[in-house]
Design an enzyme around this catalytic site. Sequence first.
Site, PDB file in Angstrom:
ATOM      1  NE  ARG A 103     -30.374 -91.995  20.510  1.00  0.00           N
ATOM      2  CZ  ARG A 103     -29.316 -92.173  20.790  1.00  0.00           C
ATOM      3  NH1 ARG A 103     -28.997 -93.638  21.474  1.00  0.00           N
ATOM      4  NH2 ARG A 103     -28.252 -92.368  19.970  1.00  0.00           N
ATOM      5  CG  HIS A 160     -31.732 -93.892  16.634  1.00  0.00           C
ATOM      6  ND1 HIS A 160     -30.520 -94.925  17.188  1.00  0.00           N
ATOM      7  CD2 HIS A 160     -32.212 -93.268  16.318  1.00  0.00           C
ATOM      8  CE1 HIS A 160     -30.031 -93.692  17.812  1.00  0.00           C
ATOM      9  NE2 HIS A 160     -30.330 -92.736  17.654  1.00  0.00           N
ATOM     10  CG  HIS A 197     -30.805 -83.969  20.678  1.00  0.00           C
ATOM     11  ND1 HIS A 197     -30.035 -83.636  19.601  1.00  0.00           N
ATOM     12  CD2 HIS A 197     -30.921 -84.942  20.568  1.00  0.00           C
ATOM     13  CE1 HIS A 197     -29.329 -84.427  19.473  1.00  0.00           C
ATOM     14  NE2 HIS A 197     -30.728 -85.596  19.787  1.00  0.00           N
ATOM     15  CB  THR A 198     -36.048 -79.811  23.998  1.00  0.00           C
ATOM     16  OG1 THR A 198     -36.416 -79.679  25.504  1.00  0.00           O
ATOM     17  CG2 THR A 198     -36.991 -80.348  24.434  1.00  0.00           C
ATOM     18  CD1 TRP A 251     -28.393 -80.708  23.138  1.00  0.00           C
ATOM     19  CD2 TRP A 251     -29.369 -83.049  24.296  1.00  0.00           C
ATOM     20  NE1 TRP A 251     -27.917 -81.570  22.549  1.00  0.00           N
ATOM     21  CE2 TRP A 251     -28.139 -83.361  23.460  1.00  0.00           C
ATOM     22  CE3 TRP A 251     -29.617 -84.110  24.772  1.00  0.00           C
ATOM     23  CZ2 TRP A 251     -28.273 -84.371  22.790  1.00  0.00           C
ATOM     24  CZ3 TRP A 251     -29.399 -85.085  24.374  1.00  0.00           C
ATOM     25  CH2 TRP A 251     -28.764 -85.268  23.496  1.00  0.00           C
ATOM     26  CB  THR A 252     -32.796 -78.724  28.296  1.00  0.00           C
ATOM     27  OG1 THR A 252     -33.527 -79.730  28.697  1.00  0.00           O
ATOM     28  CG2 THR A 252     -32.970 -78.363  26.959  1.00  0.00           C
ATOM     29  CG  ASP A 280     -39.148 -76.472  27.112  1.00  0.00           C
ATOM     30  OD1 ASP A 280     -38.019 -76.893  26.676  1.00  0.00           O
ATOM     31  OD2 ASP A 280     -39.494 -76.136  28.266  1.00  0.00           O
ATOM     32  CG  ASP A 325     -27.144 -80.430  19.944  1.00  0.00           C
ATOM     33  OD1 ASP A 325     -28.363 -80.989  18.999  1.00  0.00           O
ATOM     34  OD2 ASP A 325     -26.279 -81.341  20.619  1.00  0.00           O
TER      35      ASP A 325
HETATM   36  C1  HEM Z   1     -29.442 -84.077  13.796  1.00  0.00           C
HETATM   37  C2  HEM Z   1     -29.115 -85.758  14.219  1.00  0.00           C
HETATM   38  C3  HEM Z   1     -28.748 -85.952  15.197  1.00  0.00           C
HETATM   39  C4  HEM Z   1     -27.586 -86.841  16.423  1.00  0.00           C
HETATM   40  C5  HEM Z   1     -26.445 -86.248  15.657  1.00  0.00           C
HETATM   41  C6  HEM Z   1     -27.727 -86.652  17.499  1.00  0.00           C
HETATM   42  C7  HEM Z   1     -27.538 -87.354  18.010  1.00  0.00           C
HETATM   43  C8  HEM Z   1     -27.827 -88.203  19.293  1.00  0.00           C
HETATM   44  C9  HEM Z   1     -26.713 -88.429  19.980  1.00  0.00           C
HETATM   45  C10 HEM Z   1     -25.158 -88.715  20.336  1.00  0.00           C
HETATM   46  C11 HEM Z   1     -27.732 -89.396  21.638  1.00  0.00           C
HETATM   47  C12 HEM Z   1     -27.232 -89.722  22.941  1.00  0.00           C
HETATM   48  C13 HEM Z   1     -27.204 -91.344  23.663  1.00  0.00           C
HETATM   49  C14 HEM Z   1     -25.889 -91.949  24.266  1.00  0.00           C
HETATM   50  O1  HEM Z   1     -25.289 -91.165  24.680  1.00  0.00           O
HETATM   51  O2  HEM Z   1     -27.033 -92.674  25.041  1.00  0.00           O
HETATM   52  C15 HEM Z   1     -28.864 -88.486  21.500  1.00  0.00           C
HETATM   53  C16 HEM Z   1     -29.808 -88.608  22.253  1.00  0.00           C
HETATM   54  C17 HEM Z   1     -31.064 -88.448  21.588  1.00  0.00           C
HETATM   55  N1  HEM Z   1     -31.506 -88.182  20.891  1.00  0.00           N
HETATM   56 FE1  HEM Z   1     -30.600 -87.594  19.170  1.00  0.00          FE
HETATM   57  N2  HEM Z   1     -29.529 -87.117  17.879  1.00  0.00           N
HETATM   58  C18 HEM Z   1     -29.993 -85.970  16.041  1.00  0.00           C
HETATM   59  C19 HEM Z   1     -30.928 -86.252  15.829  1.00  0.00           C
HETATM   60  C20 HEM Z   1     -32.251 -86.434  17.245  1.00  0.00           C
HETATM   61  C21 HEM Z   1     -33.663 -86.554  16.663  1.00  0.00           C
HETATM   62  C22 HEM Z   1     -34.846 -85.959  15.128  1.00  0.00           C
HETATM   63  C23 HEM Z   1     -34.447 -87.070  17.284  1.00  0.00           C
HETATM   64  C24 HEM Z   1     -35.584 -86.953  17.604  1.00  0.00           C
HETATM   65  C25 HEM Z   1     -37.046 -86.343  16.819  1.00  0.00           C
HETATM   66  C26 HEM Z   1     -33.541 -87.306  17.950  1.00  0.00           C
HETATM   67  C27 HEM Z   1     -34.215 -87.729  19.242  1.00  0.00           C
HETATM   68  C28 HEM Z   1     -33.096 -88.309  21.063  1.00  0.00           C
HETATM   69  C29 HEM Z   1     -33.567 -88.118  22.100  1.00  0.00           C
HETATM   70  C30 HEM Z   1     -34.509 -87.825  22.640  1.00  0.00           C
HETATM   71  C31 HEM Z   1     -31.739 -88.637  22.975  1.00  0.00           C
HETATM   72  C32 HEM Z   1     -31.882 -88.880  24.253  1.00  0.00           C
HETATM   73  C33 HEM Z   1     -31.591 -89.886  25.045  1.00  0.00           C
HETATM   74  C34 HEM Z   1     -31.848 -90.288  26.030  1.00  0.00           C
HETATM   75  O3  HEM Z   1     -31.487 -89.465  26.766  1.00  0.00           O
HETATM   76  O4  HEM Z   1     -31.537 -91.251  26.459  1.00  0.00           O
HETATM   77  N3  HEM Z   1     -32.039 -87.174  18.307  1.00  0.00           N
HETATM   78  N4  HEM Z   1     -28.866 -87.688  20.088  1.00  0.00           N
END
Ligand code: HEM
Length: 313
Positions: free
Chosen positions: A68, A72, A202-203, A234-235, A242, A263
């Site tokens: 993330r 970002h 988000h896997t 999510w998983t 995966d 999603d």
């Molecule tokens: C498509 C639009 C996207 C939205 C609306 C979105 C939104 C979010 C939200 C709301 C979270 C939870 C954050 C938290 O509560 O700490 C999250 C976590 C995460 N996002 Fe996304 N995201 C998007 C796209 C992406 C993309 C493109 C990637 C990477 C290529 C990504 C990777 C991640 C990862 C790995 C987490 C988990 C972080 C953790 O475990 O603390 N996301 N995202």
Amino acid sequence: MAVPHLIRRGVSGGSPLHPLRGLLFASQEFGRRSLSSETGDAAAQLKGAREEVKQLLKATSCHPILVRLGWHDSGTYDKNITEWPKCGGANGSLRFEIELKHGANAGGPKIPMKLIQPIKDKYSGVTYADLFQLSSATAIEEAGGPKIPMVYGRVDVAAPEQCPPEGRLPAAGPPSPAEHLREVFYRMGLNDKEIVALSGAHTLGRARPERSGWGKPETKYTKNGPGAPGGQSWTSQWLKFDNSYFKDVKERRDEDLLVLPTDAVLFEDSSFKFYAEKYAVDQDAFFSDYAEAHAKLSNLGAKFDPPKGFSLN
Ligand code: HEM
């Protein structure tokens, strides 16, 4: 006389120790290095940093937050702005407090930033922009994901005034999720296939109500960690990269697994659905498209030095 590349790399960071170390290192090299040996030094530093990122991943299971972090930093890119760094993107600007305070970064990137700062201090020739993207790609690979064809040599922005404005990253619950995703990702120059493939990141990981407002405080999959317990994933195996994200979002059978509005729309919008259905049954197709899309995302808005960047083997 031209300023050697390592000097420009070395002085761009935010750590108090770092600029001095960068200058010391660079001053020893000044005037007697060719471009290729400078690139060789930078590659050696990046490889050293990569080994330490691997150790960090083993010790803390921080894969999701490193992914993330890279996203970002790069996801603020606006293809309609030609001037660097006004266009935003993978330029290390996320290290500055003003950007860390953006709504989309609430409770997020500060933690991985702290984790990787010792690596930055040790390998001061590596820019923040490169370290963020190196950490993310390494986390995907170490979690079992595809090898990502990465390029390095990103230049850092120098000051907080160069951070992008608030509001360039996507929201999880907008009124029209498909329209919103297209507005945000098309602005980055990405297409429907890339939106769906990248959402598959988000896997990995969890959402936490106290950070983003999304997800449950804890589930059967998160109550014991690893890492800080809690949140909703999510998983079920949220440290394994995966195609289970696509299977789980499609089936929606388990209340303990998260499905954000952005999603869900991947199986509702007909163009997105084509790819989401494919990835749910074909992990190889997902891995191949993901690797390509991730590499593209990691390069958005980046200024490379040397201009075409360089790869590590
Ligand atoms: C498509 C639009 C996207 C939205 C609306 C979105 C939104 C979010 C939200 C709301 C979270 C939870 C954050 C938290 O509560 O700490 C999250 C976590 C995460 N996002 Fe996304 N995201 C998007 C796209 C992406 C993309 C493109 C990637 C990477 C290529 C990504 C990777 C991640 C990862 C790995 C987490 C988990 C972080 C953790 O475990 O603390 N996301 N995202």
